[in-house]
Design an enzyme around this catalytic site. Structure first.
Site, PDB file in Angstrom:
ATOM      1  NE  ARG A 105      10.143  -2.256  -1.805  1.00  0.00           N
ATOM      2  CZ  ARG A 105       8.990  -1.444  -1.866  1.00  0.00           C
ATOM      3  NH1 ARG A 105       8.678  -1.459  -1.234  1.00  0.00           N
ATOM      4  NH2 ARG A 105       9.519  -1.009  -3.355  1.00  0.00           N
TER       5      ARG A 105
ATOM      6  CG  ASP B 292       2.520   1.576  -7.348  1.00  0.00           C
ATOM      7  OD1 ASP B 292       1.668   2.018  -7.839  1.00  0.00           O
ATOM      8  OD2 ASP B 292       3.178   1.785  -6.516  1.00  0.00           O
TER       9      ASP B 292
ATOM     10  CG  ASN C 207       2.906  -2.161  -6.339  1.00  0.00           C
ATOM     11  OD1 ASN C 207       4.391  -2.480  -7.304  1.00  0.00           O
ATOM     12  ND2 ASN C 207       2.295  -1.222  -6.363  1.00  0.00           N
TER      13      ASN C 207
ATOM     14  CG  ASP D 287       5.812  -1.896  -4.105  1.00  0.00           C
ATOM     15  OD1 ASP D 287       6.431  -2.589  -3.081  1.00  0.00           O
ATOM     16  OD2 ASP D 287       6.213  -1.786  -5.173  1.00  0.00           O
TER      17      ASP D 287
ATOM     18  CD  GLU E 174       7.927   3.583  -2.771  1.00  0.00           C
ATOM     19  OE1 GLU E 174       8.878   3.578  -2.151  1.00  0.00           O
ATOM     20  OE2 GLU E 174       8.536   3.567  -4.128  1.00  0.00           O
TER      21      GLU E 174
END
Length: 376
Positions: free
Chosen positions: A78, A244, A249, A262, A264
């Site tokens: 990523r 998230d 996800n 995920d 972030e």
């Protein structure tokens, strides 16, 4: 009899990268050769289908060593998007994501993919990046939405119920884990606000201003005003928030999570932030299905069911859920309006005449504002 799935609308895959995959493959191969201190050949480098609109994700296979004793490796990398790709977010702290994934695995037992290497130097690939293990299973796709077709829609009610409960268990495990102040400090949002929720909303307003510049989106600004008028009297305890939290996800096998992806948007916030996001994001895809006169999954991820399961596991009663569902819809609106503008940037669709039409769930947000969204 004609297969009904053939009549279902198919969504286009949105462009998210301006980088050349052949060049990335060569650079990644060179970096891995130095990192592993042996010859490495990278193959099958690609972007994932169906999910992922923010960070650039690279799926790749590699052979380590010589042809006689080569070891097959399967990884995911990523990295932040290139500036000319009109990034969704202003900042991409890949090192923080790497640390969060390691922390939730080791401290909370949450099945984030095992993070392997973080490269802070932008020179090897053009931007900082990290590499993690690649896990296999089923992911409910965003494109074409899982409410249109596929393995989850076709599952039995019992299997969907098992997936729902085990997805809520991810939140319960994460939120019930007690982290130290030192562990949480890098995830706290800076600002003058007195509570984590206050700082979170203020940060989202700043993000809205950055994402849309001089273009004002009246519907989203009305939603910000609504939040101020309905602020919770007691926001409740702060926890490590996934940020998230949605089934798109998660990688599942036999309707059981095997990887939680995920991180972030991870931060410190009330429990309800994740709970409402998980509920709203399904409702968003359900309403997209209904627009196309498809049945979707109306009995899945209902607020009363999710909150009941969460309460059974944790003993905590989620509160002020209308506030947090409105906030989820607002946050999603800000992000997706930015994604729409990126599609305009890439020539994939025109800019709408009415800026409120940048909000894909405009009708739902308008119903929230007048209160009818929560009425039978």
């Amino acid at each position: 009899m004609e297969d009904a799935t053939e009549e279902r609308p198919q969504a286009e895959q949105m462009r998210t990268s301006t980088r050349d995959l052949d060049e990335l493959r060569e650079r990644l191969e060179s970096w891995l050769t130095g990192r592993l201190d042996c010859p490495v050949t990278v193959s099958r480098l690609s972007h994932p289908d169906g999910n992922g609109l923010s960070s650039e994700t690279l799926i790749f296979d590699a052979l380590r060593g010589t042809a006689e004793d080569a070891q097959e490796l399967r990884y995911v990398a990523r990295m932040a998007p290139a500036s000319e790709a009109m990034p969704v977010f202003p900042d991409y702290d890949l090192g923080r994501q790497f640390d969060v994934m390691r922390m939730v695995r080791e401290r909370a037992g949450v099945l984030a993919p095992r993070p392997l290497w973080f490269e802070p130097d932008p020179e090897p690939m053009g931007a900082p990046f990290f590499v993690m293990e690649r896990l296999f299973g089923d992911v409910p796709p965003d494109v074409t939405p899982y409410t249109f077709q596929g393995w989850l829609l076709d599952a039995s009610p019992a299997d969907r119920g098992r997936l729902q409960r085990r997805s809520v268990e991810i939140l319960a495990r994460l939120h019930d884990t007690v982290f130290t102040a030192e562990e949480l400090r890098p995830l706290e949002i800076a600002g003058p606000g007195g509570s984590a929720l206050r700082r979170h909303v203020d940060d989202q307003r700043a993000y809205y201003d950055w994402a849309h510049g001089s273009m004002r989106i009246p519907l989203l600004e009305r939603a910000f005003d609504w939040l101020e008028d309905h602020w919770p009297a007691d926001p409740g305890p702060d926890v490590l928030s996934w940020g998230d939290a949605r089934i798109g996800n998660v990688i599942y096998r036999d309707f059981t999570p095997v990887a939680v992806l995920d991180w972030e948007m991870a931060t410190v916030a009330p429990r309800e932030l994740d709970i409402a996001w998980m509920i709203f994001l399904h409702q968003f895809f359900q309403e997209v299905a209904e627009v196309f006169e498809l049945p979707g999954m109306p009995d899945f991820m209902r607020r009363e069911d999710v909150c009941r399961t969460y309460r059974e596991i944790t003993g905590y009663e989620p509160r002020d859920m209308e506030f947090y569902e409105m906030y989820a819809a607002l946050r999603h609106g800000v992000i997706m309006a930015r994604v729409w503008q990126r599609r305009v940037h890439f020539g994939e669709q025109p800019m709408p005449e009415d800026p409120d039409d940048l909000v894909l769930h405009r009708a739902a947000l308008e119903r929230m504002l007048d209160g009818s969204y929560w009425r039978p």
